[in-house]
Design a protein around this motif. Sequence first.
Motif, PDB file in Angstrom:
ATOM      1  N   THR A   1       0.837  -1.193   0.000  1.00 20.47           N
ATOM      2  CA  THR A   1       0.000   0.000   0.000  1.00 20.47           C
ATOM      3  C   THR A   1       0.868   1.237   0.000  1.00 20.47           C
ATOM      4  OG1 THR A   1      -0.102   0.005   2.404  1.00 20.47           O
ATOM      5  CG2 THR A   1      -1.824  -1.210   1.237  1.00 20.47           C
ATOM      6  N   GLY A   2       0.247   2.378  -0.196  1.00 21.71           N
ATOM      7  CA  GLY A   2       0.977   3.632  -0.206  1.00 21.71           C
ATOM      8  C   GLY A   2       0.201   4.664  -0.997  1.00 21.71           C
ATOM      9  N   LYS A   3       0.021   5.839  -0.431  1.00 16.92           N
ATOM     10  CA  LYS A   3      -0.685   6.907  -1.124  1.00 16.92           C
ATOM     11  C   LYS A   3       0.117   7.332  -2.343  1.00 16.92           C
ATOM     12  CE  LYS A   3      -2.621  11.514  -0.335  1.00 16.92           C
ATOM     13  NZ  LYS A   3      -3.908  11.193  -0.976  1.00 16.92           N
ATOM     14  N   LEU A   4      -0.557   7.469  -3.468  1.00 21.79           N
ATOM     15  CA  LEU A   4       0.121   7.811  -4.720  1.00 21.79           C
ATOM     16  C   LEU A   4       0.483   9.292  -4.718  1.00 21.79           C
ATOM     17  CD1 LEU A   4       1.113   6.940  -7.484  1.00 21.79           C
ATOM     18  CD2 LEU A   4      -1.213   7.255  -8.359  1.00 21.79           C
ATOM     19  N   LEU A   5       1.773   9.580  -4.598  1.00 20.03           N
ATOM     20  CA  LEU A   5       2.247  10.955  -4.500  1.00 20.03           C
ATOM     21  C   LEU A   5       3.191  11.351  -5.628  1.00 20.03           C
ATOM     22  CD1 LEU A   5       3.028  11.128  -0.663  1.00 20.03           C
ATOM     23  CD2 LEU A   5       0.955  11.912  -1.839  1.00 20.03           C
ATOM     24  N   THR A   6       3.832  10.368  -6.252  1.00 21.04           N
ATOM     25  CA  THR A   6       4.843  10.656  -7.270  1.00 21.04           C
ATOM     26  C   THR A   6       4.490   9.978  -8.589  1.00 21.04           C
ATOM     27  OG1 THR A   6       6.634  10.925  -5.646  1.00 21.04           O
ATOM     28  CG2 THR A   6       7.268  10.342  -7.897  1.00 21.04           C
ATOM     29  N   ILE A   7       4.616  10.733  -9.682  1.00 16.93           N
ATOM     30  CA  ILE A   7       4.374  10.190 -11.011  1.00 16.93           C
ATOM     31  C   ILE A   7       5.664  10.310 -11.820  1.00 16.93           C
ATOM     32  CG2 ILE A   7       2.935  10.216 -13.073  1.00 16.93           C
ATOM     33  CD1 ILE A   7       1.360   9.798 -10.498  1.00 16.93           C
TER      34      ILE A   7
ATOM     35  N   HIS B   1       4.131  15.049  -7.270  1.00 16.53           N
ATOM     36  CA  HIS B   1       5.564  15.207  -7.519  1.00 16.53           C
ATOM     37  C   HIS B   1       5.870  14.492  -8.839  1.00 16.53           C
ATOM     38  CE1 HIS B   1       9.794  15.694  -6.151  1.00 16.53           C
ATOM     39  NE2 HIS B   1      10.000  14.565  -6.816  1.00 16.53           N
ATOM     40  N   LEU B   2       6.406  15.212  -9.818  1.00 18.78           N
ATOM     41  CA  LEU B   2       6.660  14.631 -11.138  1.00 18.78           C
ATOM     42  C   LEU B   2       8.155  14.436 -11.378  1.00 18.78           C
ATOM     43  CD1 LEU B   2       4.207  16.486 -13.563  1.00 18.78           C
ATOM     44  CD2 LEU B   2       3.775  14.580 -12.000  1.00 18.78           C
ATOM     45  N   VAL B   3       8.498  13.274 -11.928  1.00 14.62           N
ATOM     46  CA  VAL B   3       9.888  12.965 -12.262  1.00 14.62           C
ATOM     47  C   VAL B   3       9.939  12.447 -13.695  1.00 14.62           C
ATOM     48  CG1 VAL B   3      11.958  11.667 -11.638  1.00 14.62           C
ATOM     49  CG2 VAL B   3      10.312  12.288  -9.865  1.00 14.62           C
ATOM     50  N   LEU B   4      10.820  13.011 -14.492  1.00 13.75           N
ATOM     51  CA  LEU B   4      11.068  12.482 -15.837  1.00 13.75           C
ATOM     52  C   LEU B   4      12.181  11.453 -15.732  1.00 13.75           C
ATOM     53  CD1 LEU B   4      10.279  12.972 -18.897  1.00 13.75           C
ATOM     54  CD2 LEU B   4      12.459  14.169 -19.038  1.00 13.75           C
ATOM     55  N   ILE B   5      11.915  10.240 -16.201  1.00 13.46           N
ATOM     56  CA  ILE B   5      12.910   9.170 -16.133  1.00 13.46           C
ATOM     57  C   ILE B   5      13.102   8.633 -17.546  1.00 13.46           C
ATOM     58  CG2 ILE B   5      13.556   6.981 -15.072  1.00 13.46           C
ATOM     59  CD1 ILE B   5      11.509   7.576 -12.860  1.00 13.46           C
ATOM     60  N   THR B   6      14.244   8.921 -18.125  1.00 13.15           N
ATOM     61  CA  THR B   6      14.488   8.539 -19.510  1.00 13.15           C
ATOM     62  C   THR B   6      15.906   8.012 -19.663  1.00 13.15           C
ATOM     63  OG1 THR B   6      14.429   9.339 -21.814  1.00 13.15           O
ATOM     64  CG2 THR B   6      15.232  10.870 -20.150  1.00 13.15           C
ATOM     65  N   LYS B   7      16.100   7.204 -20.680  1.00 11.62           N
ATOM     66  CA  LYS B   7      17.448   6.709 -20.959  1.00 11.62           C
ATOM     67  C   LYS B   7      17.879   7.202 -22.320  1.00 11.62           C
ATOM     68  CE  LYS B   7      15.717   2.205 -22.565  1.00 11.62           C
ATOM     69  NZ  LYS B   7      15.647   0.760 -22.251  1.00 11.62           N
TER      70      LYS B   7
ATOM     71  N   ARG C   1      18.515  18.363 -24.322  1.00 10.35           N
ATOM     72  CA  ARG C   1      18.077  19.295 -25.356  1.00 10.35           C
ATOM     73  C   ARG C   1      16.608  19.080 -25.707  1.00 10.35           C
ATOM     74  NH1 ARG C   1      22.222  18.263 -29.999  1.00 10.35           N
ATOM     75  NH2 ARG C   1      20.652  19.442 -31.184  1.00 10.35           N
ATOM     76  N   LYS C   2      16.194  17.818 -25.803  1.00 10.75           N
ATOM     77  CA  LYS C   2      14.798  17.549 -26.137  1.00 10.75           C
ATOM     78  C   LYS C   2      13.867  18.030 -25.031  1.00 10.75           C
ATOM     79  CE  LYS C   2      15.321  13.139 -27.422  1.00 10.75           C
ATOM     80  NZ  LYS C   2      14.957  11.797 -27.980  1.00 10.75           N
ATOM     81  N   LEU C   3      14.248  17.810 -23.793  1.00 15.79           N
ATOM     82  CA  LEU C   3      13.415  18.268 -22.690  1.00 15.79           C
ATOM     83  C   LEU C   3      13.284  19.787 -22.706  1.00 15.79           C
ATOM     84  CD1 LEU C   3      11.780  17.773 -20.138  1.00 15.79           C
ATOM     85  CD2 LEU C   3      13.935  17.763 -18.839  1.00 15.79           C
TER      86      LEU C   3
ATOM     87  N   ASP D   1       9.664  18.017 -11.138  1.00 17.14           N
ATOM     88  CA  ASP D   1      10.405  18.275  -9.905  1.00 17.14           C
ATOM     89  C   ASP D   1      11.779  17.621  -9.934  1.00 17.14           C
ATOM     90  OD1 ASP D   1       8.224  19.634  -8.250  1.00 17.14           O
ATOM     91  OD2 ASP D   1       7.232  17.781  -8.867  1.00 17.14           O
ATOM     92  N   GLY D   2      11.947  16.640 -10.820  1.00 17.37           N
ATOM     93  CA  GLY D   2      13.238  15.965 -10.949  1.00 17.37           C
ATOM     94  C   GLY D   2      13.376  15.362 -12.331  1.00 17.37           C
TER      95      GLY D   2
END
Length: 232
Positions: free
Chosen positions: A2-8, A119-125, A133-135, A145-146
């Motif tokens: 379980t866990g409240k959804l806080l980060t995407i 809280h939003l995080v972009l995670i890319t490889k 540059r694309k971002l 946020d990250g």
Amino acid sequence: MTGKLLTIGFDADDTLWHNERFFEMTQALFTSLLREHADGDHLQERLIAAERRNIGSYGFGVKGFTLSMIETAIEVTGGRVPASVISEILAAGREMLDHPVELLPHAAEAVEALAATHHLVLITKGDLLHQERKLAASGLGERFDGVEIVSDKRPDTYARIFGGTPGGVAGAMMVGNSMKSDVVPAIEAGAWGVHVPFSLVWALEEAEAPDAPRYREIADLGALPDLVRALS
């Protein structure tokens, strides 16, 4: 778990903006350049094999793809590939790096909506400079946020990243088009995994959908805010 959804967490390529179609266009050019030495299907098999071999050395992205094309051209011509062909391959790689960023439908709206509540995080490889540059060109950078540009996406990658975000791993969701990189390892780490299918899938990113309670699939990013609200 379980866990409240806080980060995407969001993937970038073919989740927020177009990417694979530029690889497809360049592969078509590559096939045309070497049509006298190998038929299209055989050439693509050799190119995929080269990419698979080279990921550990070159990583993901346009630069590694370009080097794999050159390696394949040398192989299928027995070392006799003309310098003019190598030059055209290099020019195609540079064109891919310089291609304008084209956002996918609903990407900007979904990021905008969720940035106000999560809280939003972009995670890319991929290549660090190219992804940065694309971002920047996407106009979405300030909404995150990250930003994490990683060499690969494995369960430990998501455990590390989400472990330092609000809600921890259990309170995080990863959204992306790649079942192999975005969805499965995030779920294995303990997060939610949301698949947003894209019409083009790189052969090395194919995987089966997981049979897991934290797996979801949506048709496009327009459905994401409602899904997040339902799970939050």
